[in-house]
Scaffold this motif. Structure first.
Motif, PDB file in Angstrom:
ATOM      1  N   SER A 179      12.859   9.988   3.844  1.00 24.79           N
ATOM      2  CA  SER A 179      12.596  10.722   2.611  1.00 24.79           C
ATOM      3  C   SER A 179      11.129  11.110   2.512  1.00 24.79           C
ATOM      4  CB  SER A 179      13.008   9.870   1.403  1.00 24.79           C
ATOM      5  OG  SER A 179      12.225   8.711   1.330  1.00 24.79           O
ATOM      6  N   GLU A 180      10.314  10.177   2.954  1.00 25.00           N
ATOM      7  CA  GLU A 180       8.887  10.490   2.923  1.00 25.00           C
ATOM      8  C   GLU A 180       8.545  11.660   3.829  1.00 25.00           C
ATOM      9  OE1 GLU A 180       6.390   9.498   1.196  1.00 25.00           O
ATOM     10  OE2 GLU A 180       7.183   7.740   0.152  1.00 25.00           O
ATOM     11  N   PRO A 219      11.858   3.010  -5.454  1.00 24.92           N
ATOM     12  CA  PRO A 219      12.836   1.891  -5.381  1.00 24.92           C
ATOM     13  C   PRO A 219      13.101   1.437  -3.958  1.00 24.92           C
ATOM     14  CG  PRO A 219      13.809   3.917  -6.340  1.00 24.92           C
ATOM     15  CD  PRO A 219      12.418   4.188  -6.065  1.00 24.92           C
ATOM     16  N   VAL A 220      12.985   2.404  -3.042  1.00 23.06           N
ATOM     17  CA  VAL A 220      13.198   2.017  -1.634  1.00 23.06           C
ATOM     18  C   VAL A 220      12.089   1.097  -1.221  1.00 23.06           C
ATOM     19  CG1 VAL A 220      13.455   2.890   0.720  1.00 23.06           C
ATOM     20  CG2 VAL A 220      14.330   4.207  -1.205  1.00 23.06           C
ATOM     21  N   TRP A 221      10.829   1.513  -1.592  1.00 24.87           N
ATOM     22  CA  TRP A 221       9.696   0.640  -1.264  1.00 24.87           C
ATOM     23  C   TRP A 221       9.809  -0.695  -1.963  1.00 24.87           C
ATOM     24  CZ3 TRP A 221       6.897   1.253   2.762  1.00 24.87           C
ATOM     25  CH2 TRP A 221       6.628   2.539   3.267  1.00 24.87           C
ATOM     26  N   ASP A 222      10.318  -0.722  -3.219  1.00 19.77           N
ATOM     27  CA  ASP A 222      10.540  -1.994  -3.913  1.00 19.77           C
ATOM     28  C   ASP A 222      11.568  -2.824  -3.190  1.00 19.77           C
ATOM     29  OD1 ASP A 222       8.673  -1.416  -5.825  1.00 19.77           O
ATOM     30  OD2 ASP A 222      10.101  -0.516  -7.238  1.00 19.77           O
ATOM     31  N   GLU A 223      12.605  -2.142  -2.772  1.00 18.85           N
ATOM     32  CA  GLU A 223      13.664  -2.827  -2.025  1.00 18.85           C
ATOM     33  C   GLU A 223      13.100  -3.401  -0.735  1.00 18.85           C
ATOM     34  OE1 GLU A 223      16.717  -3.424  -2.941  1.00 18.85           O
ATOM     35  OE2 GLU A 223      17.422  -4.275  -1.013  1.00 18.85           O
ATOM     36  N   SER A 224      12.212  -2.556  -0.099  1.00 18.01           N
ATOM     37  CA  SER A 224      11.605  -3.026   1.153  1.00 18.01           C
ATOM     38  C   SER A 224      10.762  -4.242   0.909  1.00 18.01           C
ATOM     39  CB  SER A 224      10.715  -1.911   1.738  1.00 18.01           C
ATOM     40  OG  SER A 224      11.471  -0.776   2.024  1.00 18.01           O
ATOM     41  N   LEU A 225      10.008  -4.198  -0.184  1.00 17.07           N
ATOM     42  CA  LEU A 225       9.153  -5.360  -0.495  1.00 17.07           C
ATOM     43  C   LEU A 225       9.976  -6.592  -0.794  1.00 17.07           C
ATOM     44  CD1 LEU A 225       6.162  -5.918  -0.748  1.00 17.07           C
ATOM     45  CD2 LEU A 225       6.340  -5.507  -3.195  1.00 17.07           C
ATOM     46  N   ARG A 226      11.077  -6.366  -1.529  1.00 19.79           N
ATOM     47  CA  ARG A 226      11.960  -7.483  -1.841  1.00 19.79           C
ATOM     48  C   ARG A 226      12.565  -8.060  -0.575  1.00 19.79           C
ATOM     49  NH1 ARG A 226      17.211  -8.464  -2.696  1.00 19.79           N
ATOM     50  NH2 ARG A 226      17.676  -6.314  -1.917  1.00 19.79           N
ATOM     51  N   LEU A 227      12.960  -7.167   0.287  1.00 22.72           N
ATOM     52  CA  LEU A 227      13.526  -7.603   1.556  1.00 22.72           C
ATOM     53  C   LEU A 227      12.457  -8.299   2.368  1.00 22.72           C
ATOM     54  CD1 LEU A 227      15.636  -4.492   2.453  1.00 22.72           C
ATOM     55  CD2 LEU A 227      16.499  -6.764   1.937  1.00 22.72           C
ATOM     56  N   ALA A 259       9.491   9.851  -6.296  1.00 23.29           N
ATOM     57  CA  ALA A 259      10.181   8.997  -7.250  1.00 23.29           C
ATOM     58  C   ALA A 259      11.288   8.248  -6.589  1.00 23.29           C
ATOM     59  CB  ALA A 259      10.721   9.859  -8.405  1.00 23.29           C
ATOM     60  N   GLU A 260      11.941   8.922  -5.665  1.00 22.95           N
ATOM     61  CA  GLU A 260      13.075   8.257  -5.034  1.00 22.95           C
ATOM     62  C   GLU A 260      12.649   7.258  -3.992  1.00 22.95           C
ATOM     63  OE1 GLU A 260      15.274  11.501  -3.265  1.00 22.95           O
ATOM     64  OE2 GLU A 260      13.592  12.105  -2.004  1.00 22.95           O
ATOM     65  N   GLU A 284       0.826  -1.217   0.000  1.00 15.99           N
ATOM     66  CA  GLU A 284       0.000   0.000   0.000  1.00 15.99           C
ATOM     67  C   GLU A 284       0.844   1.244   0.000  1.00 15.99           C
ATOM     68  OE1 GLU A 284      -3.654   1.658   2.766  1.00 15.99           O
ATOM     69  OE2 GLU A 284      -3.225  -0.549   2.728  1.00 15.99           O
ATOM     70  N   ALA A 285       1.806   1.246   0.845  1.00 12.53           N
ATOM     71  CA  ALA A 285       2.696   2.396   0.910  1.00 12.53           C
ATOM     72  C   ALA A 285       3.414   2.586  -0.397  1.00 12.53           C
ATOM     73  CB  ALA A 285       3.701   2.206   2.069  1.00 12.53           C
ATOM     74  N   ARG A 286       3.854   1.444  -0.960  1.00 15.18           N
ATOM     75  CA  ARG A 286       4.552   1.540  -2.246  1.00 15.18           C
ATOM     76  C   ARG A 286       3.628   2.116  -3.302  1.00 15.18           C
ATOM     77  NH1 ARG A 286       4.196  -2.017  -6.121  1.00 15.18           N
ATOM     78  NH2 ARG A 286       5.667  -1.933  -7.905  1.00 15.18           N
TER      79      ARG A 286
END
Lengths: 505, 204
Positions: A165-166, A109-117, A105-106, A97-99
């Motif tokens: 960042s958010e 990828p952090v949220w993607d990284e978080s999801l991947r993690l 924009a920046e 949801e957050a993603r």
């Protein structure tokens, strides 16, 4: 604006339109600003809410899942697995949801990284559960320590990072929203000021123009109403006079009608009299003809009479001659008697008796002479009478001729009179007819007069109503004057008309 | 027809006419009663005794009374011959003015005298109805022109007055006297004797 040719309504409409446009624009600006502000606020709040919720919730849920996982590891109670899976799912959803929610924009990828993690952590967790369920508790712990723990830390770190960042982004959005709000309020103020100024201007202009027009209109209205009052008063007086005139005319009509009836009767009487006169004139003409005949007869008789009288005169002349002879005889007798007396005297005493006879004879002769003298006098009287009679007869003849001529003239006059009488009889009949028609016409006129009277009465009532209306109008004008505050005391000076003449009927 | 304003009463007129006719018819011949009355009166008059029986003792004079120029003259009846009407008077030239002319009187020539000229009386000479009285005096017979012959009367001589003294000349000479009735009694003898009336004219 302010053009003289514009009507008041148009001015008002234009002014209100302008004001409305200004209001609309102001409202639009306000709405725009509000929408902008609300959007920004909502975006910020929602964003921050989502972000905060996920930021705070995701690690929390993950922590709860972690706890449940650990509990399972400790107890091997399968119920904790359900919690673990639930919480893990909640956490994952929050991250997703957050993603999805992030606009940065920046941050993506952090949220993607978080999801991947997170996925890595979940794999590690599943592996741990499998391991644990297979009874290898130690492996499970080791996996936890080796794999799950670092991933969880990385995830937390990544989340921390993205949170920062958010947060920064959120702060920027807020700042932008504030700026927008300030701009909107400035714009609103400017628009409000413009609207105020324009409204005041339009109001002044419109009021001025309306007041001017209204003043003129009210003045005109007041004078017009006064004139109407005066006119209606005059009209009322005129109508009253008209009503009186109509009444008089009705009376006159009645009189004329009676006169016409009388005329008709008289004309009938004249016609009858004329017919009678025509008959009488015919009798008169016959009488005149007889009179002419009588005159001629009388003339003839007169002429005969004159001739007879002439014959008588001639016979009297003959008598005169006879009388002359008798006179001569008497004269001679007288002389004879005288001579006899002379002779008797000569005879002396013897002739005395003879002398008496002679005297007697002489006396007779004297008597004869006197008688002849009387006869002569009578004869001259007869002659004079004859002359007079002949002259009278002559005059009688002339009179008869005159009488005849007069009778003829009278006959002619009677003839002309009869003709004119016939004409007058015809005229009288015509007069009779026309008089009857006149009577009918008079009745119609009387009906019309009645209608006129009714109309006059109605007219008077209407005039009174008009008068009252004019008074009301005048008062209205005064009130309007007061309304527009033209006069000092707000009371319009009304021209008071004299009290209208009230009709008696 | 009548010019009189009032109507003529023709009945009255007829009545008057009838009356006139009766009168005319009766006047022609006297009624017998009237005739008898006249004759009786006349007989009675004639049968009267002469009334001059008393004065017959006195001297009477019989006069023929004539009228000449408005005056009455008396001519003695004894001198008078006859009274006649003047007819066919023939003027005679070379005679005095008082000689009017001559007439034929029963075969004799009778000179007609105009006494007016002699007695200076007014009036015309010969007139209608003039008469001539033939008289005889002094052996001469002449005719005296008179206006009318009145008649004869008898007067007493003593009643005849002498001529008035105012008379002069021929008038005095010819007047014998004047009666009570102012009748001048002519003296025809004096007339015959008078030299003035003698006709003695000579004509060359």
């Amino acid at each position: 604006m302010g053009s003289r040719t514009w009507t008041v309504g148009r001015q008002i409409i234009t002014g209100f339109t302008v004001l409305l446009l200004l209001l609309l624009s102001t409202a639009g600006v306000c709405i725009y600003a509000l929408i902008r502000g609300a959007d920004a606020t909502e975006t910020t709040l929602r964003y921050q809410g989502v972000i905060l919720k996920n930021k705070l919730g995701a690690p929390g849920a993950f922590a709860v899942a972690h706890v449940d996982l650990l509990r399972y590891l400790v107890t091997q109670d399968k119920r904790f697995l359900i919690g673990w899976e639930k919480s893990a799912e909640v956490s994952r959803q929050m991250i997703v949801e957050a993603r999805e929610a992030t606009v940065l924009a920046e941050a993506k990828p952090v949220w993607d990284e978080s999801l991947r993690l997170f996925n890595l952590a979940m794999e590690a967790g599943k592996q741990m559960v499998e391991t644990e369920s297979s009874g290898r508790h130690a492996d499970a712990l080791r996996i936890h320590t080796e794999r799950f723990q670092p991933v969880r830390d990385q995830l937390f770190t990544a989340l921390e990072r993205v949170m920062e960042s958010e947060a920064k982004f959120s702060a920027g959005i807020s700042e932008t929203a504030l700026r927008e709000a300030a701009r909107a309020s400035r714009m609103l103020m400017v628009v409000a000021v413009i609207a105020l100024v324009t409204g005041i201007g339009i109001g002044w202009v419109v009021t001025k123009s309306i007041t001017n027009a209204l003043r003129q209109a009210v003045t005109a209205l007041a004078s017009a109403s006064s004139e109407i009052v005066a006119a209606t008063t005059q009209q009322a007086a005129g109508t009253a006079e008209g009503a009186t005139a109509v009444q008089q005319t009705s009376t006159t009509l009645d009189e004329v009608k009676q006169t016409a009836q009388v005329s008709a009767q008289k004309a009938r009487a004249v016609a009858e009299a004329a017919e009678k006169s025509a008959r009488v004139s015919q009798e008169g003409r016959r009488a005149v003809e007889e009179s002419v005949k009588g005159s001629q007869e009388a003339k003839l008789r007169m002429e005969t009479l004159a001739e007879r009288i002439l014959a008588l005169s001639e016979q009297a002349q003959a008598i005169g001659e006879i009388i002359a002879a008798v006179n001569d005889l008497a004269e001679q007798s007288n002389l004879l008697a005288v001579n006899a007396a002379i002779e008797a005297a000569k005879a002396g005493e013897a002739g005395k008796g003879f002398a008496v006879v002679a005297a007697e004879v002489k006396s007779l002769a004297e008597q004869s002479k006197q008688a002849t003298a009387r006869v002569r006098g009578n004869l001259s009287e007869i002659h004079r009478a004859t002359q007079a009679a002949v002259m009278a007869a002559e005059q009688g003849v002339k009179v008869s001729e005159n009488g005849e001529a007069l009778a003829r003239q009278a006959g002619e006059s009677i003839r002309v009179l009869a003709e004119s009488l016939t004409e007058s009889a015809q005229s009288a009949q015509q007069i009779m007819g026309s008089a009857q028609q006149q009577v009918i016409g008079m009745e119609q006129m009387a009906l019309a007069m009645q209608n006129i009277r009714q109309a006059t009465t109605q007219n008077m009532a209407a005039t009174r109503q008009v008068e009252d209306s004019a008074h009301s109008l005048n008062e209205l004008a005064s009130r309007l004057m007061a309304l527009v505050a033209i006069s000092g005391n707000g009371h319009f000076p009304r021209r008071r008309a004299p009290e209208p003449v009230r009709m008696s009927g | 027809m009548s010019e009189e304003p009032r109507g003529t009463d023709w009945q009255k007129v007829h009545a008057r006419l009838e009356q006139a006719r009766l009168t005319i018819d009766s006047s022609g011949e006297l009624q017998s009663i009237e005739v008898v009355r006249i004759l009786t009166d006349r007989a009675l008059a004639l049968a009267k005794p002469l009334k001059d029986s008393a004065p017959s003792m006195e001297e009477m004079i019989e006069l023929l009374v004539v009228s000449i120029g408005g005056e009455r003259f008396g001519i003695e009846t004894l001198c008078a011959i006859e009274a006649i009407s003047l007819r066919e008077l023939i003027p005679v030239p070379c005679t005095p003015a008082f000689v009017l002319g001559i007439v034929n009187y029963r075969g004799r020539i009778l000179a007609i005298l105009d006494l007016r000229r002699i007695l200076d009386l007014p009036g015309e000479g010969v007139m209608e109805g003039s008469k001539v009285v033939a008289v005889e005096a002094g052996g001469t017979t002449v005719g005296i022109l008179v206006n009318t012959v009145v008649g004869t009367i008898s007067v007493l001589v003593r009643k005849v007055a002498p001529p008035p003294e105012a008379l002069t000349g021929l008038r005095l000479a010819l007047t014998r006297g004047v009666t009570e009735e102012f009748i001048t009694v002519l003296d025809l003898h004096a007339l015959a004797r008078a030299p003035e009336i003698l006709v003695n004219e000579e004509v060359d």
